[in-house]
Scaffold this motif. Structure first.
Motif, PDB file in Angstrom:
ATOM      1  N   LEU A  61       0.491  -0.864  -0.234  1.00  0.00           N
ATOM      2  CA  LEU A  61      -0.455  -0.223   0.171  1.00  0.00           C
ATOM      3  C   LEU A  61       0.391   1.491  -0.186  1.00  0.00           C
ATOM      4  O   LEU A  61       0.443   2.217  -0.843  1.00  0.00           O
ATOM      5  N   ALA A  62       1.315   1.574   1.006  1.00  0.00           N
ATOM      6  CA  ALA A  62       3.271   2.265   1.135  1.00  0.00           C
ATOM      7  C   ALA A  62       3.701   2.439  -0.480  1.00  0.00           C
ATOM      8  O   ALA A  62       3.696   3.806  -0.913  1.00  0.00           O
ATOM      9  N   LYS A  63       3.975   1.578  -1.209  1.00  0.00           N
ATOM     10  CA  LYS A  63       4.367   1.359  -2.459  1.00  0.00           C
ATOM     11  C   LYS A  63       3.529   2.049  -3.038  1.00  0.00           C
ATOM     12  O   LYS A  63       3.830   3.113  -4.232  1.00  0.00           O
TER      13      LYS A  63
ATOM     14  N   ALA B 294       2.418   6.364  -7.216  1.00  0.00           N
ATOM     15  CA  ALA B 294       0.937   6.745  -8.212  1.00  0.00           C
ATOM     16  C   ALA B 294       1.574   8.454  -7.701  1.00  0.00           C
ATOM     17  O   ALA B 294       1.281   9.782  -8.562  1.00  0.00           O
ATOM     18  N   GLU B 295       1.916   9.216  -6.441  1.00  0.00           N
ATOM     19  CA  GLU B 295       1.744  10.680  -6.085  1.00  0.00           C
ATOM     20  C   GLU B 295       3.311  11.104  -7.205  1.00  0.00           C
ATOM     21  O   GLU B 295       3.339  11.667  -7.750  1.00  0.00           O
ATOM     22  N   LEU B 296       4.617   9.819  -7.302  1.00  0.00           N
ATOM     23  CA  LEU B 296       6.010  10.662  -7.862  1.00  0.00           C
ATOM     24  C   LEU B 296       5.180  10.539  -9.331  1.00  0.00           C
ATOM     25  O   LEU B 296       5.547  11.393 -10.268  1.00  0.00           O
ATOM     26  N   ALA B 297       4.349   9.714  -9.842  1.00  0.00           N
ATOM     27  CA  ALA B 297       3.646   9.951 -10.861  1.00  0.00           C
ATOM     28  C   ALA B 297       3.019  11.225 -11.520  1.00  0.00           C
ATOM     29  O   ALA B 297       3.706  11.832 -12.356  1.00  0.00           O
ATOM     30  N   LEU B 298       2.637  11.713 -10.476  1.00  0.00           N
ATOM     31  CA  LEU B 298       1.810  12.498 -10.953  1.00  0.00           C
ATOM     32  C   LEU B 298       2.439  13.811 -11.149  1.00  0.00           C
ATOM     33  O   LEU B 298       2.367  14.642 -11.375  1.00  0.00           O
ATOM     34  N   ALA B 299       3.484  13.618  -9.651  1.00  0.00           N
ATOM     35  CA  ALA B 299       3.933  14.948  -9.745  1.00  0.00           C
ATOM     36  C   ALA B 299       5.408  15.235 -10.577  1.00  0.00           C
ATOM     37  O   ALA B 299       5.038  15.935 -11.317  1.00  0.00           O
ATOM     38  N   LEU B 300       5.533  14.452 -11.224  1.00  0.00           N
ATOM     39  CA  LEU B 300       6.428  14.202 -12.966  1.00  0.00           C
ATOM     40  C   LEU B 300       5.871  14.690 -14.078  1.00  0.00           C
ATOM     41  O   LEU B 300       5.932  15.563 -14.125  1.00  0.00           O
ATOM     42  N   ALA B 301       4.305  14.220 -13.837  1.00  0.00           N
ATOM     43  CA  ALA B 301       3.921  14.628 -14.969  1.00  0.00           C
ATOM     44  C   ALA B 301       3.133  16.004 -14.177  1.00  0.00           C
ATOM     45  O   ALA B 301       3.068  17.182 -15.661  1.00  0.00           O
TER      46      ALA B 301
END
Length: 251
Positions: free
Chosen positions: A223-225, A230-237
């Motif tokens: 769950l943590a991963k 997901a947050e990193l993918a959104l931040a990169l976008a």
């Protein structure tokens, strides 16, 4: 006349009778390594070899000496200087051993409390992965960060995924020193994320001050991963979108 140490002699020791590790007189060691006795003596004077075992005037060398000589030869073939090799070997010898790195006895390469798989490498394999980047400074930094440890003549990297990602970044042109600097920064953020998630579990799942257990970690780590990925993918976008909207430099 040559001393007993440099007399011609066959490999010696219990290995000849019981199949254990063999030992070499200096001439036999040089022959096995494909170098001259003079070269071997020069390496020993430069402290590139650990001291031999002595019986009176006779010096006996073991398989670890032969492995070290082959490592020196391989690194020379890859363009390293003897001075650079001496610094690399010194860094290896000052590095943490595999038990300290992995928190285990012996040479097991299963990383406890983690999904990571450790990797065994020879020094020349490490040099091939990071061509021109395996400097004493980078090696010392990697040992200090706990990515690497030394197990005899081999190196242990704590994470195949981190090793492969670092290799890919270097091959794309990112200097290894910059990869390591970024790794320190990412680790600080990762520690903060781990603390946040641990507090969440302790407050609502574990109760009070109960410590994390391997079972709890195995259950909730996915769950943590998922959240972090997901947050990193959104931040990169968001970053890519923001940079795409920036006006060209000088406009």
């Amino acid at each position: 006349m040559a001393s007993d140490e440099y007399a011609v002699g066959e490999p010696h020791g219990p290995s000849d009778v019981r199949g254990e590790q063999r030992e070499y007189r200096v001439t036999a060691l040089a022959e096995a390594a494909g170098i001259t006795v003079r070269t071997l003596r020069f390496y020993r004077e430069r402290r590139l070899l650990p001291p031999p075992r002595r019986e009176g005037r006779i010096a006996w060398y073991g398989p670890h000496h032969l492995a070290r000589l082959r490592t020196i030869g391989a690194l020379l073939d890859r363009g390293h200087t003897l001075g650079g090799i001496a610094e690399l070997l010194a860094a290896f010898e000052c590095g943490r051993d595999v038990g300290e790195l992995l928190g285990l006895a012996g040479a097991s390469i299963t990383v406890p409390w983690s999904e990571e798989t450790a990797v065994r490498l020879t020094p020349e394999e490490l040099a091939d992965r990071f061509e021109g980047e395996v400097t004493p400074e980078n090696l010392t930094a990697t040992l200090d960060m706990g990515y690497l440890a030394v197990d005899g003549e081999e190196i242990i990297h704590v994470s195949r995924r981190l090793l492969d990602a670092s290799t890919a970044l270097v091959r794309h042109g990112v200097p290894l020193a910059e990869v390591l600097a970024a790794g320190r920064e990412v680790r600080a953020h990762a520690d903060a994320l781990a603390e946040t998630f641990t507090k969440l579990l302790r407050a609502h799942v574990l109760g009070g001050e109960s410590p994390l257990t391997p079972e709890t970690l195995a259950e909730f780590r996915p769950l943590a991963k998922t959240i972090v990925e997901a947050e990193l993918a959104l931040a990169l976008a968001r970053r890519a979108r923001a940079e795409g909207e920036d006006p060209p430099a000088g406009s």
